[in-house]
Design a protein around this motif. Structure first.
Motif, PDB file in Angstrom:
ATOM      1  N   LEU A   1      30.414  66.382  47.972  1.00  0.00           N
ATOM      2  CA  LEU A   1      31.592  64.938  47.466  1.00  0.00           C
ATOM      3  C   LEU A   1      31.965  66.359  46.344  1.00  0.00           C
ATOM      4  CD1 LEU A   1      32.009  62.752  46.750  1.00  0.00           C
ATOM      5  CD2 LEU A   1      29.872  62.385  44.857  1.00  0.00           C
ATOM      6  N   ALA A   2      33.688  65.843  46.192  1.00  0.00           N
ATOM      7  CA  ALA A   2      34.126  67.286  45.159  1.00  0.00           C
ATOM      8  C   ALA A   2      34.816  66.025  44.289  1.00  0.00           C
ATOM      9  CB  ALA A   2      35.622  67.759  46.454  1.00  0.00           C
ATOM     10  N   ASP A   3      35.175  65.269  44.414  1.00  0.00           N
ATOM     11  CA  ASP A   3      35.865  63.808  43.332  1.00  0.00           C
ATOM     12  C   ASP A   3      35.357  62.600  43.415  1.00  0.00           C
ATOM     13  OD1 ASP A   3      36.985  62.764  41.280  1.00  0.00           O
ATOM     14  OD2 ASP A   3      39.101  63.968  42.106  1.00  0.00           O
ATOM     15  N   ALA A   4      34.526  62.699  42.512  1.00  0.00           N
ATOM     16  CA  ALA A   4      33.364  60.942  42.474  1.00  0.00           C
ATOM     17  C   ALA A   4      34.370  59.874  42.515  1.00  0.00           C
ATOM     18  CB  ALA A   4      32.054  60.816  41.660  1.00  0.00           C
ATOM     19  N   GLU A   5      35.700  59.585  41.767  1.00  0.00           N
ATOM     20  CA  GLU A   5      36.735  59.308  40.499  1.00  0.00           C
ATOM     21  C   GLU A   5      37.432  58.918  41.782  1.00  0.00           C
ATOM     22  OE1 GLU A   5      36.546  56.974  38.130  1.00  0.00           O
ATOM     23  OE2 GLU A   5      35.121  58.411  36.994  1.00  0.00           O
ATOM     24  N   ALA A   6      37.293  59.655  42.916  1.00  0.00           N
ATOM     25  CA  ALA A   6      38.546  59.518  43.686  1.00  0.00           C
ATOM     26  C   ALA A   6      38.178  58.855  45.205  1.00  0.00           C
ATOM     27  CB  ALA A   6      39.326  60.957  43.972  1.00  0.00           C
ATOM     28  N   LEU A   7      36.858  59.627  44.899  1.00  0.00           N
ATOM     29  CA  LEU A   7      36.196  59.875  46.601  1.00  0.00           C
ATOM     30  C   LEU A   7      36.399  60.628  47.495  1.00  0.00           C
ATOM     31  CD1 LEU A   7      34.980  55.848  46.734  1.00  0.00           C
ATOM     32  CD2 LEU A   7      33.432  57.228  46.112  1.00  0.00           C
ATOM     33  N   LEU A   8      36.503  61.385  46.553  1.00  0.00           N
ATOM     34  CA  LEU A   8      37.195  62.485  47.908  1.00  0.00           C
ATOM     35  C   LEU A   8      35.725  63.658  47.967  1.00  0.00           C
ATOM     36  CD1 LEU A   8      39.538  64.102  48.919  1.00  0.00           C
ATOM     37  CD2 LEU A   8      39.877  65.236  46.366  1.00  0.00           C
ATOM     38  N   VAL A   9      36.037  64.000  49.925  1.00  0.00           N
ATOM     39  CA  VAL A   9      34.915  64.224  50.692  1.00  0.00           C
ATOM     40  C   VAL A   9      35.313  66.391  51.326  1.00  0.00           C
ATOM     41  CG1 VAL A   9      33.661  65.020  52.110  1.00  0.00           C
ATOM     42  CG2 VAL A   9      33.468  62.902  50.371  1.00  0.00           C
ATOM     43  N   GLN A  10      34.905  66.802  50.493  1.00  0.00           N
ATOM     44  CA  GLN A  10      35.511  68.626  51.344  1.00  0.00           C
ATOM     45  C   GLN A  10      34.467  68.672  52.718  1.00  0.00           C
ATOM     46  OE1 GLN A  10      35.186  72.048  49.205  1.00  0.00           O
ATOM     47  NE2 GLN A  10      37.205  73.145  50.310  1.00  0.00           N
ATOM     48  N   LEU A  11      34.961  68.287  53.373  1.00  0.00           N
ATOM     49  CA  LEU A  11      34.085  69.442  54.912  1.00  0.00           C
ATOM     50  C   LEU A  11      33.945  69.805  55.132  1.00  0.00           C
ATOM     51  CD1 LEU A  11      36.252  65.986  56.931  1.00  0.00           C
ATOM     52  CD2 LEU A  11      35.040  65.813  56.011  1.00  0.00           C
ATOM     53  N   ASP A  12      32.800  70.311  55.718  1.00  0.00           N
ATOM     54  CA  ASP A  12      32.390  71.397  55.917  1.00  0.00           C
ATOM     55  C   ASP A  12      33.851  72.554  56.781  1.00  0.00           C
ATOM     56  OD1 ASP A  12      30.592  71.516  55.122  1.00  0.00           O
ATOM     57  OD2 ASP A  12      28.912  71.126  56.622  1.00  0.00           O
ATOM     58  N   SER A  13      34.929  72.006  57.504  1.00  0.00           N
ATOM     59  CA  SER A  13      35.707  72.080  58.113  1.00  0.00           C
ATOM     60  C   SER A  13      36.680  72.761  56.818  1.00  0.00           C
ATOM     61  CB  SER A  13      36.343  72.091  59.365  1.00  0.00           C
ATOM     62  OG  SER A  13      36.680  70.151  58.514  1.00  0.00           O
ATOM     63  N   GLY A  14      36.698  72.642  56.088  1.00  0.00           N
ATOM     64  CA  GLY A  14      37.679  72.904  54.363  1.00  0.00           C
ATOM     65  C   GLY A  14      37.934  71.841  54.869  1.00  0.00           C
ATOM     66  N   GLU A  15      38.757  70.726  55.565  1.00  0.00           N
ATOM     67  CA  GLU A  15      39.892  69.944  54.567  1.00  0.00           C
ATOM     68  C   GLU A  15      38.837  68.696  53.979  1.00  0.00           C
ATOM     69  OE1 GLU A  15      41.703  69.716  59.281  1.00  0.00           O
ATOM     70  OE2 GLU A  15      39.465  68.893  58.820  1.00  0.00           O
ATOM     71  N   TYR A  16      39.770  67.927  53.486  1.00  0.00           N
ATOM     72  CA  TYR A  16      39.741  66.879  52.423  1.00  0.00           C
ATOM     73  C   TYR A  16      39.812  65.628  53.134  1.00  0.00           C
ATOM     74  CZ  TYR A  16      38.838  70.626  49.235  1.00  0.00           C
ATOM     75  OH  TYR A  16      38.887  71.616  47.878  1.00  0.00           O
ATOM     76  N   LEU A  17      39.180  64.688  52.602  1.00  0.00           N
ATOM     77  CA  LEU A  17      38.866  62.928  53.638  1.00  0.00           C
ATOM     78  C   LEU A  17      38.034  62.808  51.818  1.00  0.00           C
ATOM     79  CD1 LEU A  17      38.886  61.594  55.644  1.00  0.00           C
ATOM     80  CD2 LEU A  17      36.701  61.912  56.132  1.00  0.00           C
ATOM     81  N   THR A  18      39.481  61.507  52.113  1.00  0.00           N
ATOM     82  CA  THR A  18      39.137  61.026  50.881  1.00  0.00           C
ATOM     83  C   THR A  18      38.419  59.357  52.066  1.00  0.00           C
ATOM     84  OG1 THR A  18      41.271  61.129  49.541  1.00  0.00           O
ATOM     85  CG2 THR A  18      40.294  58.638  49.751  1.00  0.00           C
ATOM     86  N   VAL A  19      37.225  58.631  51.033  1.00  0.00           N
ATOM     87  CA  VAL A  19      36.517  57.982  51.759  1.00  0.00           C
ATOM     88  C   VAL A  19      35.569  56.666  51.335  1.00  0.00           C
ATOM     89  CG1 VAL A  19      34.996  59.542  52.834  1.00  0.00           C
ATOM     90  CG2 VAL A  19      33.940  58.845  50.519  1.00  0.00           C
ATOM     91  N   ARG A  20      35.258  55.746  51.580  1.00  0.00           N
ATOM     92  CA  ARG A  20      34.831  54.419  50.987  1.00  0.00           C
ATOM     93  C   ARG A  20      33.296  54.680  50.587  1.00  0.00           C
ATOM     94  NH1 ARG A  20      36.102  52.154  55.978  1.00  0.00           N
ATOM     95  NH2 ARG A  20      34.190  51.326  56.265  1.00  0.00           N
ATOM     96  N   PRO A  21      32.877  54.389  49.764  1.00  0.00           N
ATOM     97  CA  PRO A  21      31.866  54.331  48.976  1.00  0.00           C
ATOM     98  C   PRO A  21      30.299  54.214  50.371  1.00  0.00           C
ATOM     99  CG  PRO A  21      32.421  53.300  47.677  1.00  0.00           C
ATOM    100  CD  PRO A  21      33.424  53.015  48.709  1.00  0.00           C
ATOM    101  N   ASP A  22      30.552  52.833  51.242  1.00  0.00           N
ATOM    102  CA  ASP A  22      29.611  52.323  52.254  1.00  0.00           C
ATOM    103  C   ASP A  22      29.202  53.654  53.870  1.00  0.00           C
ATOM    104  OD1 ASP A  22      32.420  51.588  53.286  1.00  0.00           O
ATOM    105  OD2 ASP A  22      31.331  49.690  53.493  1.00  0.00           O
ATOM    106  N   GLU A  23      30.788  54.595  53.087  1.00  0.00           N
ATOM    107  CA  GLU A  23      30.581  55.544  54.372  1.00  0.00           C
ATOM    108  C   GLU A  23      29.634  57.025  53.865  1.00  0.00           C
ATOM    109  OE1 GLU A  23      35.079  54.883  56.831  1.00  0.00           O
ATOM    110  OE2 GLU A  23      35.315  56.034  54.892  1.00  0.00           O
TER     111      GLU A  23
END
Length: 245
Positions: free
Chosen positions: A103-125
């Protein structure tokens, strides 16, 4: 013979919504003005909470306390509890996939995947290794008024979550016609309201944030506005017939 329309203005009530905030409303075409029921001020200060989702609709600089002298106003922003989990390992559950990341940014719901890519997610995901917080666990925004004494006061503020616009229906049958004036009332926020409601037509001019905000007024050359009294207002778009005063 040309049908002669007659104007039919009647009062109607919206369905009562449980746990509605008791307040008097002035609704304008682009915003609403909320005046709370009397608040008890003790100890030289009073704090009023606003749910974060509703605070986002509040017109900046419009929150005031009427009835007691105010020496200072402080706004404490709400805190997203997900911030405590920033930097933690999470899993993203999406479309049958189970992706590892951080979890990279809680406000933006931004996740950095182990592959190095960033993904914006929903809370239920999001899946956590510990008990995940609820997406509703966000602290209220708190407005604290420091006052020069105790007494009874009313909170007043403007919100863009509330608005209204007129609608008209014409029923013609033979030589008779009926023109109905309706108010399409919009509540885009999460807060429900119950109390007296006045509808105002015309343009609304807002003053800059650093200038004291007077009570909004409809234009003096506008006709007397229609009103719907004792109208509970829920978070939705609703129709109410107008009543003339």
């Amino acid at each position: 013979m040309t049908p002669r329309p007659r104007l039919l203005l009647t009062a109607a009530l919206l369905a009562l919504v449980p746990a509605a905030q008791a307040a008097d409303l002035r609704l304008y075409p682009t915003l609403g003005e909320v005046t709370s029921q009397p608040l008890k001020v003790e100890g030289g200060a009073v704090t009023v909470p606003f749910p974060k989702a509703d605070w986002a609709w509040v017109v900046p600089g419009s929150v005031r306390l009427l009835g007691v002298p105010v020496t200072r106003t402080r706004v404490t922003p709400g805190v997203n509890v997900l911030r405590a989990h920033e930097g933690e390992a999470v899993r993203v559950l999406r479309g049958g996939l189970n992706l590892k990341g951080t979890l990279a940014d809680a406000e933006a719901l931004l996740v950095q995947l182990d592959s190095g890519e960033y993904l914006t997610v929903r809370p239920d995901e999001l899946a956590f290794s510990t008990r995940p917080p609820s997406s509703r666990d966000v602290a209220d925004v708190k407005v604290t008024f420091e006052t020069g004494g105790a007494g009874s006061a009313n909170l007043l503020y403007q919100t863009r979550a509330l608005s209204w616009k007129p609608r008209y229906e014409l029923d013609a049958s033979g030589d008779a016609a009926t023109l109905r004036a309706l108010a399409e009332i919009r509540n885009a926020g999460d807060q429900s309201f119950s109390g007296s409601t006045d509808l105002y037509a015309g343009d609304v001019r807002l003053v800059p944030e650093n200038v004291p905000m007077p009570t909004l007024r409809w234009w003096e050359n506008s006709p007397r506005p229609p009103a719907a009294r004792a109208m509970p207002l829920s978070p939705r778009t609703a129709l109410s017939r107008l009543s003339a005063r």
